[in-house]
Scaffold this motif. Structure first.
Motif, short mmCIF file in Angstrom:
data_model
loop_
_atom_site.label_atom_id
_atom_site.label_comp_id
_atom_site.label_asym_id
_atom_site.label_seq_id
_atom_site.Cartn_x
_atom_site.Cartn_y
_atom_site.Cartn_z
N SER A 45 -1.91 -4.05 -6.84
CA SER A 45 -1.77 -3.70 -5.42
C SER A 45 -1.62 -4.98 -4.61
O SER A 45 -2.05 -6.06 -5.02
CB SER A 45 -3.00 -2.91 -4.95
OG SER A 45 -4.17 -3.70 -5.09
N TYR B 189 2.52 1.55 -3.39
CA TYR B 189 1.51 1.83 -4.42
C TYR B 189 1.14 3.31 -4.44
O TYR B 189 0.98 3.91 -5.51
CB TYR B 189 0.26 0.98 -4.13
CG TYR B 189 -0.73 0.95 -5.26
CD1 TYR B 189 -0.52 0.12 -6.37
CD2 TYR B 189 -1.89 1.72 -5.23
CE1 TYR B 189 -1.43 0.07 -7.40
CE2 TYR B 189 -2.81 1.68 -6.27
CZ TYR B 189 -2.58 0.85 -7.36
OH TYR B 189 -3.48 0.82 -8.39
N SER C 199 0.81 -1.23 0.00
CA SER C 199 0.00 0.00 0.00
C SER C 199 0.84 1.27 0.00
O SER C 199 0.53 2.24 -0.70
CB SER C 199 -0.95 -0.01 1.20
OG SER C 199 -0.22 -0.16 2.42
#
Length: 466
Positions: free
Chosen positions: A373, A357, A354
């Motif tokens: 992801s 990303y 996360s």
């Protein structure tokens, strides 16, 4: 004042200012004459008018009439009526007798010249058995015309060879040597004719030739031609100008590089073009339907390189604030780069934690939309998924084992938009830690395992050195 003084006072030829021919009315009139007597593209007639003239023309041709009773306006529509398919019926030129009969009747009709050429280029029926007969009839009609008004068109035909046999091949050669804009201008492929069948056949012929020759050109010619193609194939609205040539464009610009080197600049131009206008073939195959396996393999190999390099960029980014990541991945980067340089990595995909990303836009060339992801793990951890000769391997950005799926039915699927950590960990056939990096211990174990499973081998010196 004496005569001598008067003569001396007169401006001489050397001191007079000569007229600027570009500003003279002569040039203006010459321009008007070219427009009047040269090849001029006009708006196509309405379908109703074409249909009306077609019916009359067909009657005359079937009756072998010695006189065609058309008004001057109707004569200008005759080329359209003769060469277009009306109500699903074959064009009239598909009857050999009709070609000869029509051109006997229009010998003195100069006003039909431009429409004849225009609709011929628009339709350019290469697949017709009477194509050459029709082309020769138009060519002879123009070049044999005694009308002084035909001189300008004759000169244009001679200069471009636009009515010669295989004229689309000649046009393609001009595009290759002089570029699209110059060639389309000289061939008068404007005002709709840039989308004519003649233009499409010329572009198709060029692209077919480039499938095998593009990579053989010198770097300067390569760069110029690729840049010319890419800029010409895109509209002002940033869409494909020739959607019907979608497959030809991909095959023509990619295939030649299947077994040949390409410089980074041209590779980036082509990769960006196809990603923007065709999408990534790994995740969106619609625009790639019909493209040859050779061309697809080229773009996919470039995307593998981009994915791998992006993952290495990710590691460099992480290492700035996480020394452990740098420690783990210096040796891993060397190892996988060796396989990448040899072309052994057939597929590659990245799943970003996360945190990574959210930051991807700053350090990954592809950006967030290019990769998946990853959830269920540490937010800064990311995974690299690779395929070598059918065997799937996962690696991690931080501490973590490599994993290999050879026969397991639980192997991760490629090119998903999201993964959980368990998808990339559970059910592997082989796993191993990265201990002994400095001595090459894990590298040798993994290299031997890859060789046993795939037959692919890399010398130790290549995966241990930068």
């Amino acid at each position: 004042m004496s005569f001598k003084d008067t003569v001396l006072d007169m401006p001489t030829l050397q001191t007079r200012t000569s007229l600027n021919i570009s500003d003279s009315r002569l040039v203006e009139q010459a321009f008007k004459l070219r427009n009047r007597y040269g090849f001029v593209i006009s708006e196509p007639p309405s379908s109703i008018n074409i249909g009306h003239v077609h019916d009359k023309l067909k009657q005359y041709l079937q009756a072998h009439s010695s006189i065609f009773n058309f008004s001057r306006k109707e004569w200008r529509i005759v080329p359209w009526a003769f060469m277009l398919s009306i109500n699903g019926n074959p064009p009239l030129y598909e009857n050999e007798d009709y070609i000869q009969l029509l051109f006997e009747r229009i010998k003195s009709k100069f006003d039909t010249t431009s429409p004849l050429i225009q609709v011929f280029l628009q339709e350019y029926p290469l697949g017709s058995r009477w194509f050459d007969l029709l082309r020769n009839a138009i060519h002879d009609f123009v070049t044999d015309s005694p009308d002084i008004k035909a001189i300008t068109i004759k000169q244009w035909i001679d200069n471009t060879q636009i009515l010669e046999k295989n004229s689309h091949e000649i046009c393609a050669g001009n595009i290759r040597n002089a570029g699209f804009q110059s060639t389309f201008s000289s061939f008068k492929l404007t005002r709709g004719l840039e989308h004519s069948a003649f233009a499409s056949e010329s572009i198709s012929y060029l692209l077919a030739d480039l499938k095998s020759t593009l990579s053989t050109l010198d770097i300067h010619a390569q760069s110029q031609l690729v840049s010319s193609c890419l800029s010409f194939f895109i509209t002002a609205e940033d869409s494909l100008k020739y959607p019907a040539l979608r497959v030809n464009i991909a095959d023509g610009l990619l295939s030649s590089f299947a077994d040949n080197h390409i410089i980074p600049h041209i590779k980036k131009l082509l990769t960006d073009f196809f990603l923007n206008h065709y999408n990534d073939p790994r995740t969106s195959a619609v625009m790639w339907i019909g493209v040859t396996p050779t061309a697809l393999s080229v773009i996919k190999s470039w995307l593998v390189e981009n994915t791998m390099h992006d993952f290495f960029n990710l590691l460099s980014h992480i290492a700035k604030t996480d020394p452990m990541a740098d420690k783990h991945w210096k040796s891993r980067k060397r190892f996988w780069n060796a396989y990448l340089k040899k072309g052994y990595i057939q597929e590659a995909w990245v799943a970003l934690g996360s945190s990574a990303y959210s930051e991807a836009r700053n350090f990954l060339q592809g950006g967030r939309s290019t990769y998946a992801s990853l959830s269920g793990g540490q937010p800064r951890h990311s995974a690299l998924i690779m395929v070598i000769n059918g065997v799937l391997i996962t690696e991690w950005s931080h501490s973590g084992s490599f994993r290999i799926w050879d026969t397991s039915l639980q192997r991760p699927k490629l090119y998903l938009s999201s993964y959980r950590r368990g998808n990339l960990v559970n059910g592997s056939d082989h796993t191993g830690s990265h201990s002994g990096s400095e001595r090459g211990l894990w590298q040798q174990r993994l290299s031997s395992l890859i060789h046993d499973l795939t037959g692919v081998s890399i010398p130790r010196r290549e995966y241990m050195n930068d």
